[in-house]
Design a protein around this motif. Structure first.
Motif, PDB file in Angstrom:
ATOM      1  N   VAL A  99      23.317 -15.896 -29.035  1.00 48.46           N
ATOM      2  CA  VAL A  99      24.532 -16.643 -28.722  1.00 48.46           C
ATOM      3  C   VAL A  99      25.047 -17.383 -29.954  1.00 48.46           C
ATOM      4  O   VAL A  99      26.236 -17.313 -30.280  1.00 48.46           O
ATOM      5  N   LEU A 100      24.166 -18.060 -30.670  1.00 58.82           N
ATOM      6  CA  LEU A 100      24.618 -18.803 -31.846  1.00 58.82           C
ATOM      7  C   LEU A 100      25.058 -17.879 -32.971  1.00 58.82           C
ATOM      8  O   LEU A 100      25.940 -18.235 -33.758  1.00 58.82           O
ATOM      9  N   SER A 101      24.485 -16.689 -33.060  1.00 56.55           N
ATOM     10  CA  SER A 101      24.963 -15.720 -34.056  1.00 56.55           C
ATOM     11  C   SER A 101      26.380 -15.272 -33.734  1.00 56.55           C
ATOM     12  O   SER A 101      27.218 -15.127 -34.635  1.00 56.55           O
ATOM     13  N   ALA A 102      26.665 -15.058 -32.453  1.00 57.61           N
ATOM     14  CA  ALA A 102      28.031 -14.685 -32.061  1.00 57.61           C
ATOM     15  C   ALA A 102      29.005 -15.820 -32.367  1.00 57.61           C
ATOM     16  O   ALA A 102      30.093 -15.596 -32.923  1.00 57.61           O
ATOM     17  N   TYR A 103      28.630 -17.041 -32.016  1.00 55.54           N
ATOM     18  CA  TYR A 103      29.480 -18.189 -32.330  1.00 55.54           C
ATOM     19  C   TYR A 103      29.621 -18.363 -33.843  1.00 55.54           C
ATOM     20  O   TYR A 103      30.698 -18.672 -34.347  1.00 55.54           O
ATOM     21  N   GLY A 104      28.523 -18.189 -34.569  1.00 60.19           N
ATOM     22  CA  GLY A 104      28.555 -18.319 -36.026  1.00 60.19           C
ATOM     23  C   GLY A 104      29.491 -17.306 -36.657  1.00 60.19           C
ATOM     24  O   GLY A 104      30.219 -17.621 -37.606  1.00 60.19           O
ATOM     25  N   ARG A 105      29.497 -16.085 -36.131  1.00 57.38           N
ATOM     26  CA  ARG A 105      30.390 -15.047 -36.656  1.00 57.38           C
ATOM     27  C   ARG A 105      31.849 -15.433 -36.410  1.00 57.38           C
ATOM     28  O   ARG A 105      32.699 -15.301 -37.280  1.00 57.38           O
ATOM     29  N   GLY A 106      32.129 -15.942 -35.211  1.00 56.08           N
ATOM     30  CA  GLY A 106      33.490 -16.387 -34.915  1.00 56.08           C
ATOM     31  C   GLY A 106      33.909 -17.548 -35.798  1.00 56.08           C
ATOM     32  O   GLY A 106      35.052 -17.603 -36.287  1.00 56.08           O
ATOM     33  N   HIS A 107      32.997 -18.483 -36.027  1.00 54.15           N
ATOM     34  CA  HIS A 107      33.282 -19.629 -36.902  1.00 54.15           C
ATOM     35  C   HIS A 107      33.535 -19.150 -38.331  1.00 54.15           C
ATOM     36  O   HIS A 107      34.433 -19.651 -39.019  1.00 54.15           O
ATOM     37  N   TRP A 108      32.750 -18.180 -38.790  1.00 54.43           N
ATOM     38  CA  TRP A 108      32.935 -17.630 -40.130  1.00 54.43           C
ATOM     39  C   TRP A 108      34.318 -16.983 -40.248  1.00 54.43           C
ATOM     40  O   TRP A 108      35.044 -17.198 -41.218  1.00 54.43           O
ATOM     41  N   GLN A 109      34.699 -16.194 -39.255  1.00 58.00           N
ATOM     42  CA  GLN A 109      36.011 -15.536 -39.290  1.00 58.00           C
ATOM     43  C   GLN A 109      37.139 -16.566 -39.272  1.00 58.00           C
ATOM     44  O   GLN A 109      38.128 -16.425 -39.995  1.00 58.00           O
ATOM     45  N   ALA A 144      14.474 -12.051 -44.626  1.00 50.64           N
ATOM     46  CA  ALA A 144      14.932 -10.688 -44.902  1.00 50.64           C
ATOM     47  C   ALA A 144      15.174  -9.884 -43.620  1.00 50.64           C
ATOM     48  O   ALA A 144      15.900  -8.904 -43.635  1.00 50.64           O
ATOM     49  N   LYS A 145      14.579 -10.314 -42.505  1.00 44.45           N
ATOM     50  CA  LYS A 145      14.728  -9.588 -41.247  1.00 44.45           C
ATOM     51  C   LYS A 145      15.923 -10.085 -40.431  1.00 44.45           C
ATOM     52  O   LYS A 145      16.202  -9.568 -39.363  1.00 44.45           O
ATOM     53  N   PHE A 146      16.624 -11.083 -40.934  1.00 46.18           N
ATOM     54  CA  PHE A 146      17.711 -11.701 -40.181  1.00 46.18           C
ATOM     55  C   PHE A 146      19.022 -11.488 -40.920  1.00 46.18           C
ATOM     56  O   PHE A 146      19.126 -11.777 -42.104  1.00 46.18           O
ATOM     57  N   THR A 147      20.030 -10.993 -40.227  1.00 47.45           N
ATOM     58  CA  THR A 147      21.353 -10.813 -40.811  1.00 47.45           C
ATOM     59  C   THR A 147      22.246 -11.935 -40.315  1.00 47.45           C
ATOM     60  O   THR A 147      22.508 -12.041 -39.116  1.00 47.45           O
ATOM     61  N   GLY A 148      22.683 -12.779 -41.212  1.00 50.86           N
ATOM     62  CA  GLY A 148      23.518 -13.914 -40.840  1.00 50.86           C
ATOM     63  C   GLY A 148      24.937 -13.499 -40.503  1.00 50.86           C
ATOM     64  O   GLY A 148      25.379 -12.396 -40.833  1.00 50.86           O
ATOM     65  N   PRO A 149      25.695 -14.393 -39.857  1.00 53.49           N
ATOM     66  CA  PRO A 149      27.037 -14.062 -39.386  1.00 53.49           C
ATOM     67  C   PRO A 149      28.076 -13.848 -40.483  1.00 53.49           C
ATOM     68  O   PRO A 149      29.100 -13.228 -40.240  1.00 53.49           O
ATOM     69  N   ALA A 150      27.834 -14.324 -41.699  1.00 52.35           N
ATOM     70  CA  ALA A 150      28.795 -14.123 -42.782  1.00 52.35           C
ATOM     71  C   ALA A 150      28.509 -12.841 -43.553  1.00 52.35           C
ATOM     72  O   ALA A 150      29.270 -12.470 -44.435  1.00 52.35           O
ATOM     73  N   ASN A 151      27.432 -12.176 -43.217  1.00 53.17           N
ATOM     74  CA  ASN A 151      27.065 -10.932 -43.882  1.00 53.17           C
ATOM     75  C   ASN A 151      27.729  -9.784 -43.132  1.00 53.17           C
ATOM     76  O   ASN A 151      27.526  -9.613 -41.938  1.00 53.17           O
ATOM     77  N   ASP A 152      28.528  -9.009 -43.824  1.00 53.55           N
ATOM     78  CA  ASP A 152      29.263  -7.919 -43.174  1.00 53.55           C
ATOM     79  C   ASP A 152      28.446  -6.651 -42.986  1.00 53.55           C
ATOM     80  O   ASP A 152      28.963  -5.644 -42.539  1.00 53.55           O
ATOM     81  N   THR A 153      27.172  -6.704 -43.329  1.00 53.13           N
ATOM     82  CA  THR A 153      26.309  -5.540 -43.131  1.00 53.13           C
ATOM     83  C   THR A 153      25.946  -5.458 -41.652  1.00 53.13           C
ATOM     84  O   THR A 153      25.349  -6.379 -41.108  1.00 53.13           O
ATOM     85  N   PRO A 154      26.326  -4.367 -40.988  1.00 49.08           N
ATOM     86  CA  PRO A 154      26.002  -4.279 -39.561  1.00 49.08           C
ATOM     87  C   PRO A 154      24.506  -4.135 -39.335  1.00 49.08           C
ATOM     88  O   PRO A 154      23.795  -3.556 -40.149  1.00 49.08           O
ATOM     89  N   TRP A 155      24.048  -4.675 -38.211  1.00 44.66           N
ATOM     90  CA  TRP A 155      22.639  -4.577 -37.854  1.00 44.66           C
ATOM     91  C   TRP A 155      22.345  -3.163 -37.410  1.00 44.66           C
ATOM     92  O   TRP A 155      23.102  -2.541 -36.659  1.00 44.66           O
ATOM     93  N   GLU A 156      21.267  -2.625 -37.895  1.00 41.33           N
ATOM     94  CA  GLU A 156      20.799  -1.299 -37.499  1.00 41.33           C
ATOM     95  C   GLU A 156      19.376  -1.435 -36.999  1.00 41.33           C
ATOM     96  O   GLU A 156      18.521  -1.958 -37.705  1.00 41.33           O
ATOM     97  N   PRO A 157      19.106  -0.975 -35.782  1.00 34.74           N
ATOM     98  CA  PRO A 157      17.732  -1.076 -35.278  1.00 34.74           C
ATOM     99  C   PRO A 157      16.790  -0.171 -36.053  1.00 34.74           C
ATOM    100  O   PRO A 157      17.205   0.841 -36.623  1.00 34.74           O
ATOM    101  N   ASP A 158      15.537  -0.526 -36.062  1.00 31.24           N
ATOM    102  CA  ASP A 158      14.505   0.287 -36.690  1.00 31.24           C
ATOM    103  C   ASP A 158      14.007   1.282 -35.650  1.00 31.24           C
ATOM    104  O   ASP A 158      13.142   0.984 -34.845  1.00 31.24           O
ATOM    105  N   TYR A 159      14.592   2.449 -35.651  1.00 36.58           N
ATOM    106  CA  TYR A 159      14.280   3.457 -34.640  1.00 36.58           C
ATOM    107  C   TYR A 159      12.844   3.955 -34.715  1.00 36.58           C
ATOM    108  O   TYR A 159      12.329   4.512 -33.762  1.00 36.58           O
ATOM    109  N   GLN A 160      12.190   3.734 -35.832  1.00 34.77           N
ATOM    110  CA  GLN A 160      10.798   4.176 -35.969  1.00 34.77           C
ATOM    111  C   GLN A 160       9.853   3.369 -35.081  1.00 34.77           C
ATOM    112  O   GLN A 160       8.736   3.775 -34.842  1.00 34.77           O
ATOM    113  N   LYS A 161      10.316   2.224 -34.578  1.00 35.10           N
ATOM    114  CA  LYS A 161       9.480   1.404 -33.705  1.00 35.10           C
ATOM    115  C   LYS A 161       9.403   1.956 -32.279  1.00 35.10           C
ATOM    116  O   LYS A 161       8.607   1.499 -31.486  1.00 35.10           O
TER     117      LYS A 161
END
Length: 169
Positions: A48-58, A142-159
């Protein structure tokens, strides 16, 4: 967790974001999946806070001509991690790479905020605007993508088992 369980949690997070539901509502929706209370709160708060953070960043990007700076604000209570407290009060231009790393939330359970400021507010408060990224800043997760980073999250399908991973891709 398997793909079905992840979907239940994802749907509960989307509902919380869209409808502004509470942690208690999220817990009810995901109770069978998330058995540990601390884990429920982490999943809820982070998503939830990541979604809000992304909106705040935009929003900050849209208004940066009027409010070109932001001040990092940690909660500064007994639960604030030292790495987050170390950033409290720092002011950087919105164009600084600092915000690509540290726009809140930048780690799990981050409760910090970024407060945008005008040139006049910076001057009136006598704030110092940082221009350099000092080497003593905490390392981002390194495992967390913050809301100002435009790199989309990609799941680790190997898991996942191959049959599930193929369906998810």
């Amino acid at each position: 967790y398997g793909a079905d369980e992840l979907q239940v949690v994802y749907d509960a997070c989307l509902t919380a974001i869209r409808e502004g539901t509470t942690l208690a509502d999220f817990v009810k929706a995901a109770a069978d999946i998330l058995e540990r209370p601390w884990h429920r709160e982490t999943v809820f708060r982070t998503n939830v806070l990541s979604a809000y953070g992304r909106g705040h960043w935009q929003q900050a990007q849209e208004l940066k001509d009027l409010r070109p700076y932001a001040r990092y604000s940690a909660v500064m209570d007994g639960r604030t991690r030292p790495s987050h407290a170390a950033l409290h009060g720092l002011v950087y231009p919105l164009e600084s790479p600092f915000w690509q790393r540290y726009w809140p939330p930048w780690d799990y359970n981050c409760r910090c905020a970024a407060i945008t400021l005008s040139q006049g507010e910076v001057e009136a408060a006598g704030l110092t605007v940082q221009t350099d990224m000092t080497p003593d800043l905490p390392a981002p997760n390194a495992k967390f993508t913050g809301p100002a980073n435009d790199t989309p999250w990609e799941p680790d399908y190997q898991k996942y088992p191959p049959a599930v991973a193929t369906k998810l891709q």
